[in-house]
Design an enzyme around this catalytic site. Structure first.
Site, PDB file in Angstrom:
ATOM      1  CE  LYS A 157      -7.415  -0.099   6.381  1.00 51.82           C
ATOM      2  NZ  LYS A 157      -8.124   0.178   5.138  1.00 51.82           N
TER       3      LYS A 157
ATOM      4  CG  ASP B 139       0.421  -2.240   6.053  1.00 55.68           C
ATOM      5  OD1 ASP B 139      -0.509  -2.394   6.879  1.00 55.68           O
ATOM      6  OD2 ASP B 139       0.290  -1.600   4.989  1.00 55.68           O
TER       7      ASP B 139
ATOM      8  CD  GLN C 102      -6.927  -4.694   4.419  1.00 50.40           C
ATOM      9  OE1 GLN C 102      -7.859  -5.374   4.849  1.00 50.40           O
ATOM     10  NE2 GLN C 102      -7.119  -3.452   3.993  1.00 50.40           N
TER      11      GLN C 102
ATOM     12  CB  CYS D  50      -3.707   3.194  -1.506  1.00 51.56           C
ATOM     13  SG  CYS D  50      -4.907   4.446  -1.107  1.00 51.56           S
TER      14      CYS D  50
ATOM     15  CG  HIS E 246      -1.903   0.976   1.418  1.00 51.61           C
ATOM     16  ND1 HIS E 246      -1.647   2.284   1.752  1.00 51.61           N
ATOM     17  CD2 HIS E 246      -3.247   0.875   1.292  1.00 51.61           C
ATOM     18  CE1 HIS E 246      -2.796   2.944   1.819  1.00 51.61           C
ATOM     19  NE2 HIS E 246      -3.786   2.117   1.538  1.00 51.61           N
TER      20      HIS E 246
HETATM   21  N1  PMP Z   1      -1.961  -0.624   4.527  1.00 52.76           N
HETATM   22  C1  PMP Z   1      -2.921  -1.402   4.036  1.00 52.76           C
HETATM   23  C2  PMP Z   1      -2.566  -2.794   3.592  1.00 52.76           C
HETATM   24  C3  PMP Z   1      -4.226  -0.924   3.938  1.00 52.76           C
HETATM   25  O1  PMP Z   1      -5.177  -1.710   3.437  1.00 52.76           O
HETATM   26  C4  PMP Z   1      -4.499   0.393   4.381  1.00 52.76           C
HETATM   27  C5  PMP Z   1      -5.902   0.954   4.272  1.00 52.76           C
HETATM   28  N2  PMP Z   1      -6.475   0.850   3.003  1.00 52.76           N
HETATM   29  C6  PMP Z   1      -3.476   1.161   4.897  1.00 52.76           C
HETATM   30  C7  PMP Z   1      -2.215   0.622   4.963  1.00 52.76           C
HETATM   31  C8  PMP Z   1      -3.693   2.546   5.391  1.00 52.76           C
HETATM   32  O2  PMP Z   1      -4.519   2.539   6.514  1.00 52.76           O
HETATM   33  P1  PMP Z   1      -5.096   3.899   7.107  1.00 52.76           P
HETATM   34  O3  PMP Z   1      -5.711   4.638   5.953  1.00 52.76           O
HETATM   35  O4  PMP Z   1      -6.108   3.444   8.118  1.00 52.76           O
HETATM   36  O5  PMP Z   1      -3.966   4.636   7.723  1.00 52.76           O
END
Ligand code: PMP
Length: 414
Positions: free
Chosen positions: A232, A206, A209, A371, A129
């Site tokens: 999440k 990270d 998920q 993203c 991401h």
């Molecule tokens: N990493 C991953 C794998 C994600 O799916 C997301 C959220 N789409 C993020 C980072 C970023 O998370 P946040 O927008 O809650 O900071």
């Protein structure tokens, strides 16, 4: 522990998420398949937040009055819940942030900018991401470090056979997602941690998920840093977590400066508070943290294992059903090396048109690059459609998804 395969039990749990039981402006019933973007919240979490505002709200760690004490207890209890969830050894290793993005930025600033040097390497990969790419690009730019990538296989896994070609003693940090938010790939973080440590590198995971689906344990997997988001994890927005090994957090510089993070301030200098306050400058998201604590307690009560078993089975079913749709390609590895996230493309139908047509059937999915522009570039796609599942979904909803995709195809084939 709940048996989610028992329909009555599942319905009781589902009823804890009233948002899911609604009719949309199209007259269709909502089928929410966008949990990877943000999860819905059980009543328990909403009640906790309401109670905090109605009964306990007061700034934390400062009050010398009952409300301040109560709110501080709620916050610190939530920290303990997170510690237990992640399998961390010490509660001081749990830093509350605003989310995964801030947690990863904190590591890239506080550790990266302090310890990276010219010629060092940060090892990334194309399925990350943007939140686990861009902070490292910036840290590399600031320090003269280089970025390298672990190659991916054609089916969207890390190519572990080629790891030795990129992981050497120049590498100081491996930044990797435990589960891809697009491909659903579950990465072998324990093996990556071991291989990183063998060459003297650290690993930053990270967990945005993976943590909500019970896959990450920092002690078992020997993880140095781990980030995830409350929203999440069936909790509120505005709160997230950075886990860091104590020695690393102690060696790092703070990222934000101001109240609460100091030990002593003079007319022209300051010293830092102990962990975790050192990284929690200013008034933090204490009510959201309490809400996250309530979410963790709720998930614990159902049991992470039954949740994982149910989601695993539901994902298997979804994979099978989606495979029946002509000209639909699921991105990422084949079952069972994946979680309950399905990104796909349907020949001749733009993902945005598809999600629009599905929305008219009440089926909420996401379309875009999610993203992950480098991943979509690699796949030769500008965008994909993504359906993501949680334990509050069921087979009927998967069927609705498949029927809605088939109906959308008919529209475009007319
Ligand atoms: N990493 C991953 C794998 C994600 O799916 C997301 C959220 N789409 C993020 C980072 C970023 O998370 P946040 O927008 O809650 O900071």
């Amino acid at each position: 522990m709940a048996d989610l395969s028992d329909d009555a039990t599942w319905r009781t749990i589902r009823a804890e998420f009233p948002i899911l039981d609604q009719t949309l402006r199209t007259g269709k019933k909502l089928v929410y398949l966008d949990t990877a973007a943000t999860a819905q919240k059980p009543n328990r979490v909403v009640d906790c937040i309401r109670q905090c505002y109605e009964r306990d709200n007061s700034n934390v760690h400062r009050g010398i009055h009952e409300l301040g004490d109560r709110m501080t207890t709620l916050l610190e209890d939530a920290r303990e819940q997170v510690r237990e969830l992640l399998g961390a050894r010490e509660v001081e290793e749990i830093v509350f942030t605003s989310g995964t993005t801030m947690s990863l930025n904190l590591v890239a600033h506080g550790w990266g900018r302090k310890f990276l040097r010219a010629g060092d390497v940060v090892l990334l990969n194309e399925m990350e991401h943007h939140a686990n790419l861009v902070p490292w690009y910036e840290a590399a730019k600031a320090t003269g470090a280089e970025i390298r990538h672990i190659p991916l296989t054609t089916d969207g896994r890390l190519d572990m056979d080629q790891l030795d070609t990129v992981l050497d003693r120049q590498v100081k940090l491996v930044a990797v997602t435990a589960m891809s938010n697009v491909l659903g790939t579950i990465n072998p973080v324990a093996e990556l941690a071991r291989r990183a440590h063998d060459v003297g590198a650290l690993i930053a995971v990270d967990g945005a998920q993976s943590v909500p689906h019970g896959m990450t344990d920092v002690t078992r997997d020997q993880i140095d840093f781990l980030a995830f988001s409350g929203h999440k994890f069936y909790g509120p927005t505005g709160v997230g977590v950075l886990y860091g090994r104590r020695e690393l957090l102690e060696a790092m510089d703070p990222f934000l400066f101001g109240g609460h993070m100091i030990r002593e301030v003079t007319r022209d200098s300051a010293t830092w508070a102990d962990l975790p306050a050192k990284f929690e400058a200013g008034t933090g998201p204490f009510i959201q943290a309490a809400g996250l604590g309530a979410a963790i307690a709720y998930i614990k009560q159902i049991g992470m294992e039954p949740i994982m078993a149910y989601e695993h089975e539901l994902a298997r079913y979804a994979g099978e059903r989606l495979a029946e749709v002509p000209e639909l390609t699921i991105l990422g590895p084949a079952w069972p090396d994946r979680g309950a996230i399905f990104s796909f493309v349907v020949e001749g139908v733009h993902p945005h048109d598809l999600s629009d047509l599905l929305d008219r059937q009440g089926v909420a999915i996401r379309a875009g690059h999610h993203c992950t522009m480098p991943l979509h570039d690699r796949l030769g796609l500008a965008a994909s459609a993504r359906a993501s599942l949680a334990f509050y979904n069921n087979r009927e909803e998967v069927d609705s998804l498949v029927e809605a995709i088939l109906a959308a195809r008919r529209v475009f084939r007319r």
